[in-house]
Design a protein around this motif. Structure first.
Motif, short mmCIF file in Angstrom:
data_model
loop_
_atom_site.label_atom_id
_atom_site.label_comp_id
_atom_site.label_asym_id
_atom_site.label_seq_id
_atom_site.Cartn_x
_atom_site.Cartn_y
_atom_site.Cartn_z
N ILE A 1 0.83 -1.20 0.00
CA ILE A 1 0.00 0.00 0.00
C ILE A 1 0.87 1.25 0.00
CG2 ILE A 1 -1.84 -1.18 1.26
CD1 ILE A 1 -0.90 0.40 3.78
N LYS A 2 0.24 2.37 -0.33
CA LYS A 2 0.87 3.68 -0.21
C LYS A 2 0.14 4.42 0.90
CE LYS A 2 3.95 6.54 -2.06
NZ LYS A 2 3.69 7.19 -3.36
N HIS A 3 0.85 4.71 2.00
CA HIS A 3 0.22 5.28 3.19
C HIS A 3 1.10 6.39 3.73
CE1 HIS A 3 -2.15 5.43 6.85
NE2 HIS A 3 -1.09 5.17 7.60
N MET A 4 0.51 7.57 3.87
CA MET A 4 1.23 8.73 4.39
C MET A 4 2.51 9.01 3.58
SD MET A 4 0.74 8.11 8.51
CE MET A 4 1.66 9.59 8.96
N GLY A 5 2.41 8.75 2.28
CA GLY A 5 3.55 9.02 1.39
C GLY A 5 4.59 7.93 1.37
N HIS A 6 4.35 6.82 2.08
CA HIS A 6 5.33 5.73 2.16
C HIS A 6 4.74 4.46 1.56
CE1 HIS A 6 7.94 7.98 4.98
NE2 HIS A 6 6.80 8.44 5.48
N ARG A 7 5.60 3.70 0.87
CA ARG A 7 5.18 2.39 0.37
C ARG A 7 5.42 1.36 1.48
NH1 ARG A 7 3.67 1.14 -4.43
NH2 ARG A 7 4.48 3.07 -5.31
N ILE A 8 4.35 0.63 1.83
CA ILE A 8 4.38 -0.26 2.99
C ILE A 8 3.92 -1.66 2.58
CG2 ILE A 8 3.37 -0.73 5.27
CD1 ILE A 8 2.96 2.29 5.56
N GLU A 9 4.60 -2.68 3.08
CA GLU A 9 4.15 -4.05 2.95
C GLU A 9 3.36 -4.42 4.21
OE1 GLU A 9 4.53 -5.79 0.35
OE2 GLU A 9 6.26 -4.97 -0.73
N LEU A 10 2.08 -4.71 4.07
CA LEU A 10 1.28 -5.06 5.23
C LEU A 10 1.84 -6.31 5.92
CD1 LEU A 10 -2.35 -4.45 3.91
CD2 LEU A 10 -0.98 -2.97 5.38
N GLY A 11 2.46 -7.19 5.14
CA GLY A 11 3.06 -8.39 5.73
C GLY A 11 4.18 -8.08 6.71
N GLU A 12 4.85 -6.95 6.51
CA GLU A 12 5.92 -6.58 7.44
C GLU A 12 5.34 -6.24 8.81
OE1 GLU A 12 9.61 -3.37 7.89
OE2 GLU A 12 8.49 -3.50 6.00
N ILE A 13 4.20 -5.56 8.82
CA ILE A 13 3.55 -5.24 10.10
C ILE A 13 3.12 -6.54 10.78
CG2 ILE A 13 1.64 -4.01 11.20
CD1 ILE A 13 1.62 -2.12 8.78
N GLU A 14 2.51 -7.44 10.01
CA GLU A 14 2.07 -8.73 10.56
C GLU A 14 3.24 -9.51 11.15
OE1 GLU A 14 -1.46 -9.11 7.17
OE2 GLU A 14 0.28 -10.43 7.13
N ALA A 15 4.39 -9.47 10.48
CA ALA A 15 5.55 -10.20 10.98
C ALA A 15 5.99 -9.66 12.33
CB ALA A 15 6.69 -10.11 9.96
N HIS A 16 5.98 -8.33 12.49
CA HIS A 16 6.35 -7.73 13.78
C HIS A 16 5.37 -8.16 14.87
CE1 HIS A 16 9.67 -4.82 13.15
NE2 HIS A 16 9.31 -4.94 11.88
N VAL A 17 4.08 -8.16 14.54
CA VAL A 17 3.07 -8.54 15.54
C VAL A 17 3.23 -10.00 15.93
CG1 VAL A 17 0.60 -8.77 15.97
CG2 VAL A 17 1.46 -6.78 14.71
N ASN A 18 3.42 -10.87 14.95
CA ASN A 18 3.47 -12.31 15.22
C ASN A 18 4.68 -12.71 16.07
OD1 ASN A 18 1.13 -12.76 13.79
ND2 ASN A 18 2.18 -13.26 11.88
N ARG A 19 5.70 -11.87 16.13
CA ARG A 19 6.87 -12.18 16.94
C ARG A 19 6.67 -11.84 18.42
NH1 ARG A 19 9.96 -10.25 12.30
NH2 ARG A 19 10.19 -8.18 13.21
#
Length: 526
Positions: free
Chosen positions: A412-430
């Motif tokens: 996604i493009k959010h607040m001017g940044h390209r973000i992988e939602l999977g990266e957020i999920e990886a942080h949460v799952n740890r």
């Protein structure tokens, strides 16, 4: 040279006629029984004029359904698997796409078929047609004209427009699939599979054709057991199941609920998984519980016969690691392409593209969608060479293993940044106390929404994320659920999560309005 998948059945039925091929808790079919039933069904269909056309097999998940699949193939046609739990709206769309002339059903589903609007074709009951006298000459004539690029099945996947797409798999691709998978997993006559996936998804090919090729046995695990992890493991132990090829959510449902403190799978020596990223904390629990078992991460889309890469995970992983999807199976080619259709620099991401024998024949009666993703290899300008664009983003690690990063549509493009939602999920799952998570993006309002399961408080989770993620990647809304909703094939149902998010947004607005109204009343009373 092998031309059809039927040769697996015939060779195994000759060698092991009395051995159980497919079974449930209450019945079983030997290889010889499967052979006879499928040849009878093939004879019946061919005698009724069915030829090189889709035959819908709409039955309860049962060994008889598998015999019906093979019977369709004997007739020179290709099967379309469905079952009684499919939503009627989806059934209607599939029938509109196929325009089938014939449906095979059982006592559980015949009334559903009869009630289907617009279908005026033949309805054949399994119990009747499997008693047809086999006409060897008729079946031999069909076989002589068969070639390995003839279709075997049509499996319907979801479509971005809401209309299902029928992926057409052929003999050559399925034969390659079965040969490669059984070699990697060491499937033998002693293998006992526990099938988890519905029979109308391509994921079940692992067990079905693994059993037919090697003389293994497949038990169809009751769907309801996946709500009761202790009973599920008891089932595995009762039937001495030693090999499973399950979606990640089915495995984490066991490990995340403390089941291993009560009971462990006594016979499992091979665990293959796929469909989604395995949370490292949960994977390590499985490794510690079954230290002598072999674990395989399998990757592949339906459009490439469901399997393209594999990785044997031989050790535990650090919590910030990702289990690779590894290297392609023999006779399969993997390319990474960037947005300019060039190969990215080492370590850089690109779209995973697949070429070779595993490619299916495209989408049934949908040339436009087929042409969008089955494309000419842009790195080859000299001759016709198709590859399938998966829509998955990957990269290679230092060992040359492929790493799955995310779906293109999860970027996604959010607040001017390209973000992988999977990266957020990886942080949460740890994080401690988290079982699983999923992020979605509310495009219109520009909000990242996180759903998770576990015992961590939402506010505490946000605090932790602020210490590990950039501000623009911290979710705007965080919700805990008892369980993440799943699609029929066991993947996280992101469409359902979007609906849940919309419903929760309505409730937030109602609460704000109630507070404003209450505040206005209080001021007025003063």
């Amino acid at each position: 040279m092998q031309r059809t998948i039927l040769e697996y059945l015939e060779q195994t039925a000759e060698k092991l006629p009395e051995k159980t091929a497919f079974a449930t808790e209450t019945m079983e079919m030997s290889f010889e029984e499967v052979l006879k039933a499928s040849q009878s069904i093939g004879t019946c269909l061919a005698a009724n004029g069915c030829k090189k056309e889709p035959i819908v097999v709409w039955m309860h998940r049962h060994p008889h359904m598998i015999a019906a699949f093979l019977g369709v193939v004997y007739s020179g046609c290709y099967y379309v698997p469905m079952d009684e739990e499919m939503p009627q709206f989806r059934v209607k769309l599939i029938f509109e796409s196929l325009q089938p002339r014939t449906v095979i059903c059982d006592e559980n589903t015949c009334e559903q078929v009869r009630a289907l609007d617009g279908f005026d074709g033949k309805i054949l009951l399994y119990d009747a047609i499997c008693q047809t006298s086999v006409e060897k000459t008729l079946l031999e004539g069909i076989r002589r004209n068969a070639i390995d690029t003839d279709p075997v099945y049509i499996v319907f996947t979801s479509g971005s427009t809401g209309v299902p797409k029928g992926v057409v798999g052929c003999h050559r691709a399925v034969i390659d699939y079965a040969n490669q998978l059984t070699e990697v997993l060491h499937v033998t006559e002693d293998t006992i599979f526990g099938n988890q996936t519905p029979l109308y998804f391509d994921a079940c090919l692992k067990e079905l054709f693994g059993s037919l090729k090697c003389g293994a046995t497949t038990y169809l695990v009751p769907k309801e057991l996946f709500l009761f992890p202790v009973r599920l493991v008891e089932f595995l132990n009762t039937y001495k199941i030693n090999t499973i090829c399950w979606v990640v959510s089915a495995l984490t449902m066991i490990s995340s609920t403390g089941t291993f403190d009560k009971i462990v799978p006594e016979y499992l020596h091979t665990v293959a998984f796929g469909s989604e990223v395995f949370p490292i904390r949960q994977f390590n629990l499985w490794r510690r519980t079954l230290p002598d078992a072999r674990f395989f991460n399998l990757y592949g889309p339906t459009e490439a016969t469901g399997m393209s890469c594999y990785y044997e995970a031989k050790h535990e992983f650090a919590e910030d690691d990702v289990i690779p999807i590894g290297k392609p199976f023999p006779n399969t080619g993997i390319l990474l392409l960037d947005e300019q259709n060039r190969q990215p620099e080492p370590g850089e991401p690109g779209e995973i593209c697949i070429r070779g024998t595993p490619l299916t024949l495209g989408y049934y009666d949908n040339e436009e969608k087929t042409a969008e993703v089955f494309v000419q290899n842009p790195l080859n300008t000299h001759y016709r060479e198709l590859l399938y664009r998966t829509g998955d983003i990957g990269t290679y690690n230092a060992d040359g293993d492929l790493i799955f990063l995310s779906r293109k549509d999860n970027q996604i493009k959010h607040m001017g940044h390209r973000i992988e939602l999977g990266e957020i999920e990886a942080h949460v799952n740890r994080m401690e106390g988290i079982r699983n998570s999923c992020c979605i993006y509310e495009q219109e309002k520009g909000k990242i929404i996180l759903f998770y399961t576990g015992c961590c408080e939402g506010k505490e989770l946000v605090v932790r994320l602020r210490s590990t993620l950039p501000r623009y990647m911290v979710p705007n809304h965080v919700y805990v659920l008892d369980a993440l909703p799943l699609t029929a094939n066991g993947k996280t149902d992101r469409q359902r999560l979007k609906q849940i998010a919309a419903d929760l947004a309505v409730k937030r607005r109602e609460r704000r309005q109630e507070r404003r109204t209450a505040g206005h009343v209080e001021k007025s009373s003063r």
